[in-house]
Scaffold this active site. Structure first.
Site, mmCIF file in Angstrom:
data_model
loop_
_atom_site.group_PDB
_atom_site.id
_atom_site.type_symbol
_atom_site.label_atom_id
_atom_site.label_comp_id
_atom_site.label_asym_id
_atom_site.label_seq_id
_atom_site.Cartn_x
_atom_site.Cartn_y
_atom_site.Cartn_z
ATOM 1 C CE LYS A 9 38.138 -41.251 -25.495
ATOM 2 N NZ LYS A 9 37.384 -42.402 -24.945
ATOM 3 C CE1 TYR A 49 37.252 -40.045 -20.086
ATOM 4 C CE2 TYR A 49 39.642 -40.285 -20.185
ATOM 5 C CZ TYR A 49 38.408 -40.184 -20.824
ATOM 6 O OH TYR A 49 38.343 -40.217 -22.197
ATOM 7 C CG ASN A 112 35.356 -44.570 -27.168
ATOM 8 O OD1 ASN A 112 36.395 -43.944 -26.946
ATOM 9 N ND2 ASN A 112 34.351 -44.598 -26.324
ATOM 10 C CG HIS A 115 36.236 -36.879 -23.908
ATOM 11 N ND1 HIS A 115 35.582 -37.569 -22.927
ATOM 12 C CD2 HIS A 115 36.044 -35.560 -23.651
ATOM 13 C CE1 HIS A 115 35.017 -36.705 -22.090
ATOM 14 N NE2 HIS A 115 35.299 -35.479 -22.497
ATOM 15 C CD GLU A 126 34.698 -33.104 -20.162
ATOM 16 O OE1 GLU A 126 34.400 -32.838 -21.353
ATOM 17 O OE2 GLU A 126 34.308 -34.142 -19.591
#
Ligand code: IDP
Ligand code: MG
Length: 149
Positions: A9, A49, A112, A115, A126
């Protein structure tokens, strides 16, 4: 062999963690079969998402994932979907075990670092969202026989 989708990310990119994260997966013995450094469009972020559309953090999540470049990848290997989820650690980095990517590199749940697909279904979805068939490379690492019996 299974395939999974993994993305570093924007926080991981800003913090210079691309090499460290990729090294962990290479050293584990998994095979990189696709990778790109890219910006995620608002449309792609909303689709990616989609399952979180109704959540209070959805807008923040979409704003964040579109805020700067990401590294999108496909990794291949035995049980790689589960294995990468384990190597990533729990969603909240403060709860993630030491030794995991999130446990070692993160603090906040909204920062975080990575992903990763959470099931075979998500992996398929995805991978298709981020890559064309022609971007996925089929190759045989010479080291494979030292990783799999
Ligand atoms: P995952 O990334 O471990 O699969 P998900 O529940 O699918 O976790 O959530 C997607 C992403 O949304 C998380 O990685 C995290 O960055 C963000 N997120 C999840 N829950 C919260 C929350 O309660 N507050 C803020 N951000 C959240
Ligand atoms: Mg998820």
């Amino acid at each position: 062999m299974e395939k999974t989708f993994l993305a570093i990310k924007p926080d991981g990119i800003q913090r210079g963690l691309i090499g460290k994260i990729i090294s962990r997966l290479e050293e584990k013995g998994f095979k990189l079969v696709a990778m790109k450094f890219m910006l995620v469009s608002n449309e792609l972020a909303q689709k990616h998402y989609g399952e979180h559309k109704e959540k209070p953090f959805f807008k923040g999540l979409v704003d964040f994932i579109t805020s700067g470049p990401v590294v999108a990848m496909i990794w291949e290997g035995k049980d790689v979907i589960n294995a990468l989820r384990k190597m990533m650690g729990k969603t909240n980095p403060l709860e993630a075990d030491t030794g995991t990517i999130r446990g070692d590199f993160g603090v906040d749940i909204g920062r975080n670092v990575v992903h990763g697909s959470d099931s075979a279904e998500s992996a398929k979805r995805e991978i298709k969202l981020f890559f064309n068939e022609s971007e996925i490379i089929s190759w045989q690492p010479e080291i494979q026989k030292w990783i799999y019996e």
